[in-house]
Write a protein that holds these residues in place. Structure first.
Motif, PDB file in Angstrom:
ATOM      1  N   THR A   1      30.678  38.789  28.731  1.00  0.00           N
ATOM      2  CA  THR A   1      31.272  37.517  29.152  1.00  0.00           C
ATOM      3  C   THR A   1      32.788  37.584  29.202  1.00  0.00           C
ATOM      4  OG1 THR A   1      29.400  36.274  28.253  1.00  0.00           O
ATOM      5  CG2 THR A   1      31.410  35.043  28.691  1.00  0.00           C
ATOM      6  N   MET A   2      33.432  38.058  28.121  1.00  0.00           N
ATOM      7  CA  MET A   2      34.887  38.107  28.124  1.00  0.00           C
ATOM      8  C   MET A   2      35.417  39.164  29.091  1.00  0.00           C
ATOM      9  SD  MET A   2      36.832  35.943  26.643  1.00  0.00           S
ATOM     10  CE  MET A   2      38.366  36.870  26.596  1.00  0.00           C
ATOM     11  N   ILE A   3      34.622  40.177  29.400  1.00  0.00           N
ATOM     12  CA  ILE A   3      35.041  41.175  30.388  1.00  0.00           C
ATOM     13  C   ILE A   3      35.076  40.536  31.777  1.00  0.00           C
ATOM     14  CG2 ILE A   3      34.576  43.453  31.361  1.00  0.00           C
ATOM     15  CD1 ILE A   3      35.341  43.385  28.369  1.00  0.00           C
ATOM     16  N   VAL A   4      34.071  39.714  32.079  1.00  0.00           N
ATOM     17  CA  VAL A   4      34.070  38.987  33.349  1.00  0.00           C
ATOM     18  C   VAL A   4      35.250  38.014  33.399  1.00  0.00           C
ATOM     19  CG1 VAL A   4      32.778  37.352  34.780  1.00  0.00           C
ATOM     20  CG2 VAL A   4      31.576  39.237  33.651  1.00  0.00           C
ATOM     21  N   VAL A   5      35.471  37.296  32.305  1.00  0.00           N
ATOM     22  CA  VAL A   5      36.624  36.387  32.235  1.00  0.00           C
ATOM     23  C   VAL A   5      37.914  37.158  32.467  1.00  0.00           C
ATOM     24  CG1 VAL A   5      38.002  34.977  30.652  1.00  0.00           C
ATOM     25  CG2 VAL A   5      35.529  34.660  30.776  1.00  0.00           C
ATOM     26  N   ARG A   6      38.055  38.292  31.803  1.00  0.00           N
ATOM     27  CA  ARG A   6      39.262  39.113  31.954  1.00  0.00           C
ATOM     28  C   ARG A   6      39.546  39.435  33.407  1.00  0.00           C
ATOM     29  NH1 ARG A   6      38.234  45.024  30.208  1.00  0.00           N
ATOM     30  NH2 ARG A   6      37.470  45.037  32.370  1.00  0.00           N
ATOM     31  N   GLU A   7      38.492  39.768  34.158  1.00  0.00           N
ATOM     32  CA  GLU A   7      38.688  40.139  35.556  1.00  0.00           C
ATOM     33  C   GLU A   7      38.994  38.942  36.455  1.00  0.00           C
ATOM     34  OE1 GLU A   7      39.097  43.081  36.772  1.00  0.00           O
ATOM     35  OE2 GLU A   7      38.716  44.094  34.864  1.00  0.00           O
ATOM     36  N   LEU A   8      38.877  37.730  35.925  1.00  0.00           N
ATOM     37  CA  LEU A   8      39.203  36.533  36.703  1.00  0.00           C
ATOM     38  C   LEU A   8      40.547  35.922  36.303  1.00  0.00           C
ATOM     39  CD1 LEU A   8      35.715  34.750  36.761  1.00  0.00           C
ATOM     40  CD2 LEU A   8      36.843  35.901  38.673  1.00  0.00           C
ATOM     41  N   LEU A   9      41.190  36.464  35.281  1.00  0.00           N
ATOM     42  CA  LEU A   9      42.405  35.831  34.763  1.00  0.00           C
ATOM     43  C   LEU A   9      43.563  35.852  35.754  1.00  0.00           C
ATOM     44  CD1 LEU A   9      42.347  37.020  31.041  1.00  0.00           C
ATOM     45  CD2 LEU A   9      42.214  34.659  31.848  1.00  0.00           C
ATOM     46  N   LEU A  10      43.606  36.836  36.645  1.00  0.00           N
ATOM     47  CA  LEU A  10      44.715  36.930  37.591  1.00  0.00           C
ATOM     48  C   LEU A  10      44.397  36.314  38.945  1.00  0.00           C
ATOM     49  CD1 LEU A  10      46.162  40.474  36.809  1.00  0.00           C
ATOM     50  CD2 LEU A  10      46.894  38.246  35.958  1.00  0.00           C
ATOM     51  N   GLY A  11      43.216  35.722  39.079  1.00  0.00           N
ATOM     52  CA  GLY A  11      42.882  35.054  40.330  1.00  0.00           C
ATOM     53  C   GLY A  11      41.410  35.186  40.673  1.00  0.00           C
ATOM     54  N   PRO A  12      40.960  34.440  41.683  1.00  0.00           N
ATOM     55  CA  PRO A  12      39.528  34.420  42.039  1.00  0.00           C
ATOM     56  C   PRO A  12      39.057  35.750  42.609  1.00  0.00           C
ATOM     57  CG  PRO A  12      40.827  33.197  43.655  1.00  0.00           C
ATOM     58  CD  PRO A  12      41.760  33.534  42.538  1.00  0.00           C
ATOM     59  N   LYS A  13      37.746  35.995  42.444  1.00  0.00           N
ATOM     60  CA  LYS A  13      37.125  37.196  43.000  1.00  0.00           C
ATOM     61  C   LYS A  13      35.726  36.863  43.496  1.00  0.00           C
ATOM     62  CE  LYS A  13      39.532  40.729  40.262  1.00  0.00           C
ATOM     63  NZ  LYS A  13      39.378  41.876  39.339  1.00  0.00           N
ATOM     64  N   ARG A  14      35.297  37.645  44.488  1.00  0.00           N
ATOM     65  CA  ARG A  14      33.915  37.532  44.944  1.00  0.00           C
ATOM     66  C   ARG A  14      32.972  38.203  43.947  1.00  0.00           C
ATOM     67  NH1 ARG A  14      34.052  40.736  50.314  1.00  0.00           N
ATOM     68  NH2 ARG A  14      35.086  42.134  48.822  1.00  0.00           N
ATOM     69  N   PHE A  15      31.702  37.887  44.061  1.00  0.00           N
ATOM     70  CA  PHE A  15      30.692  38.521  43.206  1.00  0.00           C
ATOM     71  C   PHE A  15      30.780  40.033  43.344  1.00  0.00           C
ATOM     72  CE2 PHE A  15      26.558  40.227  42.141  1.00  0.00           C
ATOM     73  CZ  PHE A  15      26.118  39.466  41.072  1.00  0.00           C
ATOM     74  N   ALA A  16      30.902  40.522  44.593  1.00  0.00           N
ATOM     75  CA  ALA A  16      30.963  41.966  44.820  1.00  0.00           C
ATOM     76  C   ALA A  16      32.204  42.576  44.181  1.00  0.00           C
ATOM     77  CB  ALA A  16      30.938  42.258  46.322  1.00  0.00           C
ATOM     78  N   ASP A  17      33.313  41.850  44.187  1.00  0.00           N
ATOM     79  CA  ASP A  17      34.534  42.345  43.549  1.00  0.00           C
ATOM     80  C   ASP A  17      34.319  42.515  42.047  1.00  0.00           C
ATOM     81  OD1 ASP A  17      35.860  42.179  46.014  1.00  0.00           O
ATOM     82  OD2 ASP A  17      36.547  40.134  45.610  1.00  0.00           O
ATOM     83  N   LEU A  18      33.689  41.525  41.437  1.00  0.00           N
ATOM     84  CA  LEU A  18      33.441  41.590  39.997  1.00  0.00           C
ATOM     85  C   LEU A  18      32.497  42.734  39.652  1.00  0.00           C
ATOM     86  CD1 LEU A  18      33.105  37.774  39.323  1.00  0.00           C
ATOM     87  CD2 LEU A  18      34.867  39.273  38.366  1.00  0.00           C
ATOM     88  N   GLN A  19      31.456  42.910  40.458  1.00  0.00           N
ATOM     89  CA  GLN A  19      30.522  43.995  40.179  1.00  0.00           C
ATOM     90  C   GLN A  19      31.199  45.351  40.342  1.00  0.00           C
ATOM     91  OE1 GLN A  19      26.867  43.827  42.420  1.00  0.00           O
ATOM     92  NE2 GLN A  19      25.778  45.024  40.872  1.00  0.00           N
ATOM     93  N   ARG A  20      32.152  45.438  41.267  1.00  0.00           N
ATOM     94  CA  ARG A  20      32.916  46.678  41.452  1.00  0.00           C
ATOM     95  C   ARG A  20      33.853  46.939  40.276  1.00  0.00           C
ATOM     96  NH1 ARG A  20      37.166  45.407  45.516  1.00  0.00           N
ATOM     97  NH2 ARG A  20      38.080  44.556  43.603  1.00  0.00           N
ATOM     98  N   ASP A  21      34.521  45.901  39.799  1.00  0.00           N
ATOM     99  CA  ASP A  21      35.575  46.074  38.791  1.00  0.00           C
ATOM    100  C   ASP A  21      35.038  46.182  37.368  1.00  0.00           C
ATOM    101  OD1 ASP A  21      37.444  45.992  40.811  1.00  0.00           O
ATOM    102  OD2 ASP A  21      37.879  43.861  40.573  1.00  0.00           O
TER     103      ASP A  21
END
Length: 223
Positions: A28-48
């Protein structure tokens, strides 16, 4: 499926316990971390977020949106692209992320040799950002990072502004005009700002413009 019990259901009214109900699950916090600098698509999150499966990511995003930590919205324009972004309340988790990072960096088993995503590395810089000594007016640096973990993905761009009051770094859609322009892999840039390796020993980092400004960015954000 049996509903997961919360700490509150055990008559535990501690706010910290409730926070763990909201963000304490794995990923959960890893997903949050990847959103802290701005919005992302589902595919972006799965990539990162390397290692997370689509089912788990779907559940974590559902939990975050259900609890008001994040929202899903459709971007304007063609394509009907949907992104996830943190709410104003969710963005306050950057303080928690920074505090956890500052605490964990003292761990004897901290995996300093491991790579990081571009956003994660820039969040580390933001955690340790310091103002410049009193001197000339604002200095700007454009930073472009390529993810060393998956070098075929597009690079990510950031803009740093350094003053005697503060140093700020934001993600931007394209390289910005700046006093110094820096291009690096996350592995090399991490070695520099976290590992303390001098720029002279990292020929993979390219700098155009004022090299002194690039050196000051390192001074202002290094671990």
């Amino acid at each position: 499926m049996v509903a997961r019990r919360s700490y509150g259901s055990y008559n535990d009214g501690c706010a910290a316990a409730h926070a763990l109900d909201l963000i304490g699950d794995r990923w959960t916090m890893i997903v949050v971390r990847e959103l802290l600098l701005g919005p992302k698509r589902f595919a972006d999150l799965q990539r990162d977020v390397l290692g997370i499966g689509p089912g788990i990511l779907t559940r974590r995003l559902h939990e975050l949106t259900t609890h008001g930590v994040a929202v899903r919205r459709r971007l304007p324009g063609p394509g009907r692209v949907e992104v996830y972004e943190l709410t104003a309340w969710g963005l306050r988790l950057e303080t928690i992320n920074s505090t956890l990072s500052a605490w964990a960096v003292q761990s004897p088993t901290m995996p300093f040799e491991a790579d990081m995503s571009p956003d994660t590395l820039v969040l580390a810089m933001r955690t340790h950002a310091r103002p410049l000594p009193a001197g000339p007016g604002p200095l700007t640096a454009s930073l472009t990072l390529t993810d060393s973990r998956q070098e075929t993905v597009d690079p990510v761009h950031y803009r740093a502004i350094m003053t005697s009051d503060a140093t700020t770094i934001e993600r931007v859609p394209e390289p910005a005009r700046a006093d110094a322009t820096i291009t690096a892999s996350t592995r090399d840039w991490k070695a520099c700002v976290i590992g303390g390796t001098p720029l002279s020993q990292l020929p993979g980092i390219t700098i155009t413009g004022d090299r002194g400004t690039a050196e000051l960015l390192i001074t202002a954000t290094a671990l």
